[in-house]
Design a protein around this motif. Sequence first.
Motif, PDB file in Angstrom:
ATOM      1  N   GLN A 118       0.794  -1.238   0.000  1.00 47.11           N
ATOM      2  CA  GLN A 118       0.000   0.000   0.000  1.00 47.11           C
ATOM      3  C   GLN A 118       0.821   1.279   0.000  1.00 47.11           C
ATOM      4  O   GLN A 118       0.371   2.319   0.472  1.00 47.11           O
ATOM      5  N   ALA A 126       2.796   4.266  -2.404  1.00 48.87           N
ATOM      6  CA  ALA A 126       2.263   4.989  -3.563  1.00 48.87           C
ATOM      7  C   ALA A 126       2.777   4.451  -4.898  1.00 48.87           C
ATOM      8  O   ALA A 126       2.377   4.932  -5.951  1.00 48.87           O
ATOM      9  N   VAL A 177       0.148   3.467  -7.400  1.00 50.25           N
ATOM     10  CA  VAL A 177      -0.532   4.616  -8.017  1.00 50.25           C
ATOM     11  C   VAL A 177       0.323   5.182  -9.155  1.00 50.25           C
ATOM     12  O   VAL A 177      -0.186   5.566 -10.210  1.00 50.25           O
ATOM     13  N   LYS A 233       1.604   4.104   6.646  1.00 51.12           N
ATOM     14  CA  LYS A 233       0.494   5.033   6.390  1.00 51.12           C
ATOM     15  C   LYS A 233      -0.514   4.429   5.431  1.00 51.12           C
ATOM     16  O   LYS A 233      -1.715   4.467   5.647  1.00 51.12           O
ATOM     17  N   GLY A 234       0.023   3.875   4.324  1.00 48.79           N
ATOM     18  CA  GLY A 234      -0.854   3.314   3.303  1.00 48.79           C
ATOM     19  C   GLY A 234      -1.647   2.126   3.816  1.00 48.79           C
ATOM     20  O   GLY A 234      -2.852   1.995   3.543  1.00 48.79           O
ATOM     21  N   GLY A 259      -2.444   1.525   6.903  1.00 48.63           N
ATOM     22  CA  GLY A 259      -3.435   2.047   7.850  1.00 48.63           C
ATOM     23  C   GLY A 259      -4.630   2.645   7.128  1.00 48.63           C
ATOM     24  O   GLY A 259      -5.788   2.407   7.498  1.00 48.63           O
ATOM     25  N   ALA A 260      -4.337   3.411   6.064  1.00 43.13           N
ATOM     26  CA  ALA A 260      -5.416   4.057   5.310  1.00 43.13           C
ATOM     27  C   ALA A 260      -6.329   3.025   4.659  1.00 43.13           C
ATOM     28  O   ALA A 260      -7.523   3.265   4.474  1.00 43.13           O
ATOM     29  N   GLY A 262      -6.946   0.136   5.961  1.00 40.81           N
ATOM     30  CA  GLY A 262      -7.497  -0.734   7.002  1.00 40.81           C
ATOM     31  C   GLY A 262      -6.800  -2.085   7.059  1.00 40.81           C
ATOM     32  O   GLY A 262      -7.413  -3.094   7.420  1.00 40.81           O
ATOM     33  N   ARG A 279      11.785   1.989   0.023  1.00 36.81           N
ATOM     34  CA  ARG A 279      10.809   0.901   0.155  1.00 36.81           C
ATOM     35  C   ARG A 279      11.510  -0.459   0.158  1.00 36.81           C
ATOM     36  O   ARG A 279      11.063  -1.409  -0.474  1.00 36.81           O
TER      37      ARG A 279
END
Lengths: 180, 346
Positions: free
Chosen positions: A36, A38, A41, A80-81, A83-84, A86, A120
């Motif tokens: 998760q 970026a 994206v 962060k990703g 968590g965002a 879930g 990463r």
Amino acid sequence: MKKIIAVITVIFALALVWAGDYPVFSGPLLITSAGQSAGAVQLKVLSTKAKIKFEYDGVAKAEKLSSFKSVMIVVGASTKGLGAAGLDNDKEMARVQTILDKAKELGIPVILAHIEGASRRGSTSDKLAELIAPYSSLYIIVNSGNEDGKFNKLAEPKKTPIAFFDKVSAIQPILSEIIK
Amino acid sequence: MKNIILMTLIVIMSISIFAVPFYSDVRPGYGVTEEKWLSDYFSGLKDTWGDTKVYVLKGKEPGASALLLGGTHGNEISGIMAAMMYVERANVQKGTLYVIVRANNSNATYHEKLVAGTPDWVEFETQSGKRVVSYGSRRTNPMHQGNDPEKYRYPGTELEFEGAEARNLNRVHPGNPEGTLTEKISYGIFELIRKEKIDMVLDMHEAGTKSRLAYTLVCNPKNIDMGAMVMLDLEQHDLGFKLEQSSKEFRGLSHKEIGDQTEAIAFLSETPNPGQDYGDYDGWSRQGLADVINDAQYPLSHRVAVQVETFRLLCDYLPMFYEKEIIIQNIPSYDEISDNLFGFYN
């Protein structure tokens, strides 16, 4: 039933043709994330610019794979990703494993991508890469994430081809060559 | 004991009586069409150290509205200098640009020495003579807000920080009209965003040179695709720019709260500042003095060029994603700023 699946798998495997140094995959392509961050994206944006037939779903579930002929899993763990979305590390590992199992069952080739460089390459990202690597027919790697040769080592057992890039933006032209 | 109470009262009264906003040496160019105060949007800031100038650059043609924020953290100087560059140089042809050079103006009055070598003032020379810019602090001046709580808990959550973070503007968004000075500043910024119907916000920051945040564009999830495009274009400068998205749990940050609670799309940029190298990064710590202006690898000119380029690219991509346009002219290029930063100020 198992035999049929095995035959389908072989047919798909044989169907991989090559564009220069890299195999060619059939579209539509499913792009999903493993971790998760970026990076997925960014590959979504590049795929849009490359005008390939694809769909992006960062948290895709295995059942979705039946509508696709290839899947790209973009590795990069982000607290962060996750968590965002879930998710946590264990849930994400489990989700990715179900995708890999389904891809194997359906004979859908997997592309592993790691494009966010050294930032990463933490332990969670590495675990995800190690999970996906044996299932993959091609790695797409940005060099700054491979300074220790990690992906060369992962590719060694099956001699998996690796497309190396200095910059993320340089990936765009190759996408239209390898996804048909 | 009586003396201590008396002295405390005198200090508090002095601050109240003489509380005026800090005035920065910003020299607006021809592009500035109006100068406002943040207190015009939230009167609770008037006559406090939290009030700050809002520069308005309105184009001839209607278009998108963008807000550029420098100085959320007063020691993250590249954002302040980039915001000044827009106030002093930019001409807006289409749309309206709002610039706050010092989003937390109180922190301009407070010089922390977190890293040896950081200056109290950045001095430079232009054709109009010598100028100084305050190298402020990360947080609101404690004299302006009173005692910190033992712990700062983000309202309505279990999220807890050290008490001093109650003075960190980028931990208290979207603020509170009845709250602390820092919360009032945040509330004022949100009122501006709401009243001016701002479409896009960039909040400019700096991080340590070894921090994973250095060279990062943080995006609210709703605008991360646009951020990805900008990041890919920034690659041409070989910076290894990274893309991040707001965390669901980490509340109070500008990109998170502005993006979630207003119509605006919200970004936060980070450049690497040697003056932010406090602490330990995987065994590395800064030895010797930090030179926040002329560091060989991360000079201020380079960092300001990155901030300006990031905002320029955001403006370029805005119509592709949101069918709204802001056209800003007369801003020097990345290379020009890198080569001659101070030559572009008035």
